[in-house]
Design a protein around this motif. Structure first.
Motif, mmCIF file in Angstrom:
data_model
loop_
_atom_site.group_PDB
_atom_site.id
_atom_site.type_symbol
_atom_site.label_atom_id
_atom_site.label_comp_id
_atom_site.label_asym_id
_atom_site.label_seq_id
_atom_site.Cartn_x
_atom_site.Cartn_y
_atom_site.Cartn_z
ATOM 1 N N THR A 1 6.956 1.584 -1.934
ATOM 2 C CA THR A 1 5.920 0.547 -1.864
ATOM 3 C C THR A 1 5.638 0.010 -3.270
ATOM 4 N N ARG B 1 -3.331 -6.197 0.647
ATOM 5 C CA ARG B 1 -2.296 -5.244 1.064
ATOM 6 C C ARG B 1 -1.181 -5.992 1.768
ATOM 7 N N ASP C 1 2.191 -6.869 3.569
ATOM 8 C CA ASP C 1 3.043 -6.084 4.474
ATOM 9 C C ASP C 1 4.481 -5.989 3.962
ATOM 10 N N GLN D 1 0.797 -1.230 0.000
ATOM 11 C CA GLN D 1 0.000 0.000 0.000
ATOM 12 C C GLN D 1 0.832 1.285 0.000
ATOM 13 N N GLN E 1 2.673 -0.531 -4.641
ATOM 14 C CA GLN E 1 1.622 0.242 -5.298
ATOM 15 C C GLN E 1 2.190 1.472 -5.986
ATOM 16 N N ARG F 1 -10.070 -6.235 -5.269
ATOM 17 C CA ARG F 1 -10.287 -6.688 -3.891
ATOM 18 C C ARG F 1 -11.717 -7.202 -3.674
#
Lengths: 247, 247
Positions: B28, B52, B54, B19, B30, B105
């Motif tokens: 990240t 998402r 980690d 994310q 994204q 999602r």
């Protein structure tokens, strides 16, 4: 005087090769090993490696040895003791005491190296550091045919980095296999010794056969020419892995 | 409005998760994807990910989608075009155009995650970034027995990071397999959805069964307690990989 042999594995990505380059500030496998051994011994330890892998080259079975009269740690505990203080990209697999005359390089009877090619249109994020990415399809049968011509005793002068000064360039190759596993093409070579960059130049030459740029039989002419420019390019280091040393 | 779905793989080692965290200077997945898509599109592209992941978590089959009215590149050419500009630890595996209502999602019917444990006295330099090293031997049979108790629909509240605010903590687990391959113990979970840290807490709990710290049947009590402290510890991120999303 005690002589101790260690078999080690490492991810060479973050190292400037095996051989020490003290004073340059460049990290090497030998220095990492010597620094940790010196910490355990309380006195300066110097190691000898079976092969001087280049920057970015990996090992699953590199062998080193060191001599020391006062070595303090029981042999069976050496792997755990060293693995506790080594960086996590270098691992001691096993340790044994060997006769005083044992020398990890000069006593070696044979070595095995592998070279991995990720042969797919799409690269792999997980193999990027452990293989060379080639999107053009390889003809593995032609590579196998070409590889057969490398087996046996030959003058491998043309498969040596130009500028090398080794006098005797005759080596014996016992194994030159091409294994496939999905998109992975793995070339495995076992020989009584390898010239500088020999594996990576053999790979470059076999790949030319796999791409149809040379015929498998032309490997015979390349060997006979004894001229570096006849062979294929030196393939990049990250696909190369030192697999095993036989004594 | 066109809606484009991409399946991507990444080595999460160098990223602060999937994310976006714009303004923090943290890299990240994204943002890396959006930056490259924006370069290709010539206008700002925002993506939605199926999960998402980690920091340090990997993916072999993360799915993202983005909507854009003027997307300039033929769908079949998107993987090559993106892979040419993405960092080499992120790879686009495939691209397809999907109906406008598709949401990576919310449209997901099931997801599969794997978790790798390197269960050997000696660690592996090659799996250190893709598995969790455990030198104490695991009883895989007990882990399998324990895992069976997780299958089906349950309130997985105790397998959720404490402090989570999700209201409905009922999830259905379709698969909880333990596979072994040499020193690798791979746990594979498929479910209709996963709570925050759920996989890593399930792994921590099954490992307690594998170490004999709990009996396999105690997993039933843990589930019923609905209390985070009853379950095992959250296992570290590098063993976790998002394998697949089913729509």
């Amino acid at each position: 005087m005690r002589n101790i042999k260690l078999t080690i594995a490492y991810d060479g990505t973050n190292y400037h090769g095996f051989q020490e380059q003290r004073g340059t500030g460049l990290l090497t496998i030998q220095e990492a090993m010597e620094d940790c051994l010196t910490r355990l011994a309380g006195e300066r330890i110097q190691v000898v490696g079976a092969g001087r892998t280049d920057a970015g080259v990996h090992a699953r079975g590199q062998v080193i040895n060191f001599r020391n009269p006062n070595w303090p740690i029981p042999i069976g505990r050496i792997p755990l003791a060293l693995n506790g203080i080594l960086p996590d990209d270098i691992v001691v697999l096993s340790a044994e005491e060997v006769p005083e005359e044992f020398h990890s390089r000069f006593s070696a009877k044979a070595k095995t190296y592998s070279y991995c090619i990720w042969n797919d249109r799409i690269p792999s994020p997980f193999y990027r550091l452990y293989s060379y990415f080639m999107p053009v399809p390889l003809n593995v049968k032609d590579m196998e045919q070409a590889a057969l011509n490398l087996l046996g005793s030959h003058d491998f002068k043309c498969f040596q980095a130009s500028g090398s000064t080794v006098k005797n360039t005759v080596r014996t190759l016992y194994q030159a296999d091409i294994l496939t596993d999905g998109p992975l093409v793995k070339l495995v070579f076992t020989g009584d010794g390898f010239l500088y960059n020999m594996v990576r130049i053999m790979v470059g030459t076999l790949v030319q056969a796999g791409l149809g740029k040379i015929k498998p039989g032309q490997v015979v002419e390349i060997l006979q020419a004894c001229n570096r420019v006849m062979a294929g390019p030196t393939f990049p280091p990250q696909g190369l892995c030192m697999e095993q040393v036989v004594y």
